[in-house]
Design a protein around this motif. Structure first.
Motif, short mmCIF file in Angstrom:
data_model
loop_
_atom_site.label_atom_id
_atom_site.label_comp_id
_atom_site.label_asym_id
_atom_site.label_seq_id
_atom_site.Cartn_x
_atom_site.Cartn_y
_atom_site.Cartn_z
N TYR A 71 0.84 -1.19 0.00
CA TYR A 71 0.00 0.00 0.00
C TYR A 71 0.88 1.25 0.00
O TYR A 71 1.98 1.24 0.54
CB TYR A 71 -0.89 0.05 1.25
CG TYR A 71 -1.79 -1.14 1.43
CD1 TYR A 71 -2.84 -1.39 0.55
CD2 TYR A 71 -1.59 -2.02 2.49
CE1 TYR A 71 -3.66 -2.48 0.73
CE2 TYR A 71 -2.42 -3.12 2.67
CZ TYR A 71 -3.45 -3.34 1.79
OH TYR A 71 -4.26 -4.43 1.96
N THR A 159 -14.28 -9.21 0.47
CA THR A 159 -13.82 -7.85 0.78
C THR A 159 -12.31 -7.74 0.59
O THR A 159 -11.81 -6.78 0.01
CB THR A 159 -14.20 -7.48 2.23
OG1 THR A 159 -15.61 -7.61 2.38
CG2 THR A 159 -13.77 -6.06 2.56
N GLU A 160 -11.58 -8.74 1.07
CA GLU A 160 -10.13 -8.74 0.96
C GLU A 160 -9.69 -8.79 -0.50
O GLU A 160 -8.75 -8.11 -0.91
CB GLU A 160 -9.55 -9.93 1.73
CG GLU A 160 -8.06 -9.90 1.89
CD GLU A 160 -7.57 -8.79 2.80
OE1 GLU A 160 -6.36 -8.52 2.75
OE2 GLU A 160 -8.36 -8.19 3.53
N HIS A 162 -11.34 -7.66 -3.13
CA HIS A 162 -11.59 -6.36 -3.75
C HIS A 162 -10.55 -5.33 -3.34
O HIS A 162 -10.14 -4.49 -4.14
CB HIS A 162 -13.00 -5.85 -3.40
CG HIS A 162 -14.08 -6.56 -4.16
ND1 HIS A 162 -14.26 -6.44 -5.51
CD2 HIS A 162 -15.03 -7.43 -3.73
CE1 HIS A 162 -15.26 -7.19 -5.90
NE2 HIS A 162 -15.75 -7.81 -4.83
N ARG A 163 -10.12 -5.40 -2.10
CA ARG A 163 -9.15 -4.43 -1.59
C ARG A 163 -7.75 -4.70 -2.13
O ARG A 163 -7.04 -3.78 -2.52
CB ARG A 163 -9.13 -4.44 -0.07
CG ARG A 163 -8.40 -3.24 0.50
CD ARG A 163 -8.48 -3.21 1.97
NE ARG A 163 -7.72 -4.37 2.46
CZ ARG A 163 -7.43 -4.59 3.71
NH1 ARG A 163 -7.85 -3.78 4.62
NH2 ARG A 163 -6.74 -5.63 4.07
N THR A 164 -7.33 -5.98 -2.16
CA THR A 164 -5.95 -6.31 -2.55
C THR A 164 -5.84 -6.80 -3.99
O THR A 164 -4.73 -6.96 -4.49
CB THR A 164 -5.37 -7.39 -1.64
OG1 THR A 164 -6.12 -8.60 -1.81
CG2 THR A 164 -5.38 -6.95 -0.19
#
Length: 176
Positions: A71, A159-160, A162-164
């Motif tokens: 990130y 969710t993970e 989509h985020r990563t």
């Protein structure tokens, strides 16, 4: 002082001339401090603030380090997350770990929140996971810490993903 900062910007590994000019020179985040009966919280850059903490004075440490170069946290040169690659992150992180050991009361604990880091097809050419927690453990052991336990916190894989953007978390990929 400014010449030293310019030299640091010019020596950042892996950055083009254009990107070097986008990096901010070393900035000191605003320092804040809160305290109460038998506790104190210091908000600021850990690498700067830790130097003022007395030896063997901290009873418990808990934090989440930057996840290597997964990130972007800021564009400040001093930001430990602004690294070219995984190895460069650990070169930087290895400056902080001995200080964490120095300030911890012997026998007390340091808890580190981290995740397996997804690898992408475009970097380094394969879809996989890197054992970031294991590498953190080995780095801490190198500086005198003992490994006690690991706790795995469950996360929502959708969710993970989509985020990563970790394709390995897709249901279709798991079925394959």
């Amino acid at each position: 002082h400014v010449q030293l900062e310019e030299k640091m910007v010019n020596n950042v590994v892996g950055y083009s001339d254009l990107n070097r000019h986008k990096l901010k020179l070393i900035e000191t985040p605003k320092r804040e401090e809160y305290s109460g009966n038998d506790w104190r919280i210091i908000v600021g850059d850990s690498c700067n603030e830790i130097l003022s903490i007395p030896d063997e004075s901290v009873g418990f440490q808990i934090f989440s380090p930057p996840f290597s170069n997964l990130y972007v946290y800021s564009d400040a040169l001093a930001d430990m997350g602004n690294c070219h690659d995984y190895d460069e992150f650990f070169d930087h992180f290895n400056f902080l770990i001995p200080e964490l050991y120095r300030i911890l009361i012997p026998g007390r604990l340091c808890a580190v929140h981290c995740i397996d880091i997804p690898q992408f097809k475009w970097r380094p050419g394969k879809i996989s996971l890197m054992d970031f927690p294991g590498d953190i453990i080995r780095a801490f052991q190198k500086h005198g810490f003992y490994y006690n336990s690991r706790i795995t916190a469950g996360k929502d894989p959708v969710t993970e993903m989509h985020r990563t953007k970790a394709l390995g978390l897709l249901h279709a990929q798991i079925k394959k």
